[in-house]
Design a protein around this motif. Structure first.
Motif, mmCIF file in Angstrom:
data_model
loop_
_atom_site.group_PDB
_atom_site.id
_atom_site.type_symbol
_atom_site.label_atom_id
_atom_site.label_comp_id
_atom_site.label_asym_id
_atom_site.label_seq_id
_atom_site.Cartn_x
_atom_site.Cartn_y
_atom_site.Cartn_z
ATOM 1 N N MET A 95 38.748 31.822 35.031
ATOM 2 C CA MET A 95 38.629 33.248 35.253
ATOM 3 C C MET A 95 37.306 33.568 35.940
ATOM 4 O O MET A 95 37.264 34.382 36.870
ATOM 5 C CB MET A 95 38.744 34.012 33.935
ATOM 6 N N CYS A 96 36.223 32.930 35.515
ATOM 7 C CA CYS A 96 34.918 33.182 36.120
ATOM 8 C C CYS A 96 34.896 32.776 37.594
ATOM 9 O O CYS A 96 34.407 33.521 38.443
ATOM 10 C CB CYS A 96 33.822 32.444 35.361
ATOM 11 N N VAL A 97 35.421 31.601 37.886
ATOM 12 C CA VAL A 97 35.456 31.124 39.270
ATOM 13 C C VAL A 97 36.281 32.082 40.132
ATOM 14 O O VAL A 97 35.867 32.487 41.223
ATOM 15 C CB VAL A 97 36.024 29.688 39.343
ATOM 16 N N ILE A 98 37.453 32.464 39.628
ATOM 17 C CA ILE A 98 38.329 33.365 40.382
ATOM 18 C C ILE A 98 37.665 34.726 40.563
ATOM 19 O O ILE A 98 37.675 35.286 41.663
ATOM 20 C CB ILE A 98 39.705 33.497 39.694
ATOM 21 N N ALA A 99 37.044 35.264 39.510
ATOM 22 C CA ALA A 99 36.380 36.566 39.611
ATOM 23 C C ALA A 99 35.276 36.524 40.663
ATOM 24 O O ALA A 99 35.157 37.440 41.488
ATOM 25 C CB ALA A 99 35.816 36.984 38.256
ATOM 26 N N GLN A 100 34.474 35.467 40.663
ATOM 27 C CA GLN A 100 33.387 35.354 41.631
ATOM 28 C C GLN A 100 33.924 35.246 43.052
ATOM 29 O O GLN A 100 33.410 35.892 43.970
ATOM 30 C CB GLN A 100 32.499 34.153 41.287
ATOM 31 N N GLU A 101 34.972 34.453 43.237
ATOM 32 C CA GLU A 101 35.544 34.298 44.571
ATOM 33 C C GLU A 101 36.186 35.595 45.055
ATOM 34 O O GLU A 101 36.018 35.988 46.209
ATOM 35 C CB GLU A 101 36.558 33.157 44.590
ATOM 36 N N LEU A 102 36.917 36.263 44.158
ATOM 37 C CA LEU A 102 37.570 37.510 44.554
ATOM 38 C C LEU A 102 36.548 38.596 44.856
ATOM 39 O O LEU A 102 36.714 39.360 45.803
ATOM 40 C CB LEU A 102 38.545 37.978 43.476
ATOM 41 N N ALA A 103 35.500 38.668 44.054
ATOM 42 C CA ALA A 103 34.463 39.669 44.308
ATOM 43 C C ALA A 103 33.840 39.446 45.681
ATOM 44 O O ALA A 103 33.571 40.406 46.412
ATOM 45 C CB ALA A 103 33.397 39.622 43.217
ATOM 46 N N LYS A 104 33.649 38.204 46.052
ATOM 47 C CA LYS A 104 33.065 37.894 47.361
ATOM 48 C C LYS A 104 34.038 38.260 48.486
ATOM 49 O O LYS A 104 33.679 38.976 49.418
ATOM 50 C CB LYS A 104 32.713 36.405 47.422
ATOM 51 N N ILE A 105 35.274 37.806 48.367
ATOM 52 C CA ILE A 105 36.278 38.077 49.405
ATOM 53 C C ILE A 105 36.555 39.567 49.535
ATOM 54 O O ILE A 105 36.697 40.097 50.635
ATOM 55 C CB ILE A 105 37.597 37.326 49.085
ATOM 56 N N MET A 106 36.621 40.247 48.386
ATOM 57 C CA MET A 106 36.999 41.661 48.376
ATOM 58 C C MET A 106 35.779 42.590 48.448
ATOM 59 O O MET A 106 35.906 43.796 48.333
ATOM 60 C CB MET A 106 37.826 41.949 47.123
ATOM 61 N N GLU A 107 34.593 41.999 48.647
ATOM 62 C CA GLU A 107 33.355 42.767 48.740
ATOM 63 C C GLU A 107 33.201 43.721 47.555
ATOM 64 O O GLU A 107 32.950 44.900 47.709
ATOM 65 C CB GLU A 107 33.269 43.513 50.075
ATOM 66 N N GLY A 108 33.371 43.165 46.375
ATOM 67 C CA GLY A 108 33.237 43.933 45.154
ATOM 68 C C GLY A 108 32.167 43.336 44.266
ATOM 69 O O GLY A 108 31.496 42.367 44.637
#
Length: 154
Positions: A95-108
């Protein structure tokens, strides 16, 4: 007592929101599939028939909008139902890895349910709390992912 609720990391887009289609495309790349409800996507369990490892939820109204291009999602919630998922599958770490990657990709940015930003130190501390909960469940013979724990905490 032993609690079994969800831990959720929420992140918010900087500026305008994201379209539901964009959210779906981004998380599909991480293995998420459409869930049973609008605005809910799930990361399926390793073994068929088990509860999902993680779920991602966003505004149902945005998911049901007639024109998805005009619909905006401003926050998504990434969830882990601890008693349902065995710790061996490392759901919190994923979950942490996915959250960090999504935040980066989605500029969040990653925030908690109270709106406070979650940094790597906070993630580490939450990870320790999650591990403690797994240990407490096991000590009380409610091993996470077992049929007993899944029934009790469903």
């Amino acid at each position: 007592g032993v609690g079994g609720g969800w831990w959720g990391g929420v992140w918010r887009g900087v500026g305008a929101g994201w379209g539901p289609g964009f959210v779906g495309e981004v998380v599909a790349g991480h293995g998420f599939a459409c869930g049973a409800l609008p605005g809910r996507l799930v990361l399926p369990a390793v073994r068929a028939g088990d509860p999902p490892l993680l779920s991602l939820e966003y505004d149902t109204q945005a998911a049901l909008a007639e024109d998805l291009e005009q619909s905006a999602v401003h926050e998504v919630l990434l969830c882990l139902d601890i008693p349902q998922v065995p710790s061996e599958q490392q759901p919190f770490q994923r979950m942490c890895v996915i959250a960090q990657e999504l935040a980066k990709i989605m500029e969040g940015v990653i925030i908690d349910g109270n709106g406070y930003r979650i940094d790597s130190v906070a993630m580490e501390n939450i990870g320790k709390d999650v591990q403690d909960l797994y240990l407490l469940l096991a000590q009380r013979d409610f091993h996470a992912g077992s049929m007993l724990a899944r029934r009790l905490f469903s």
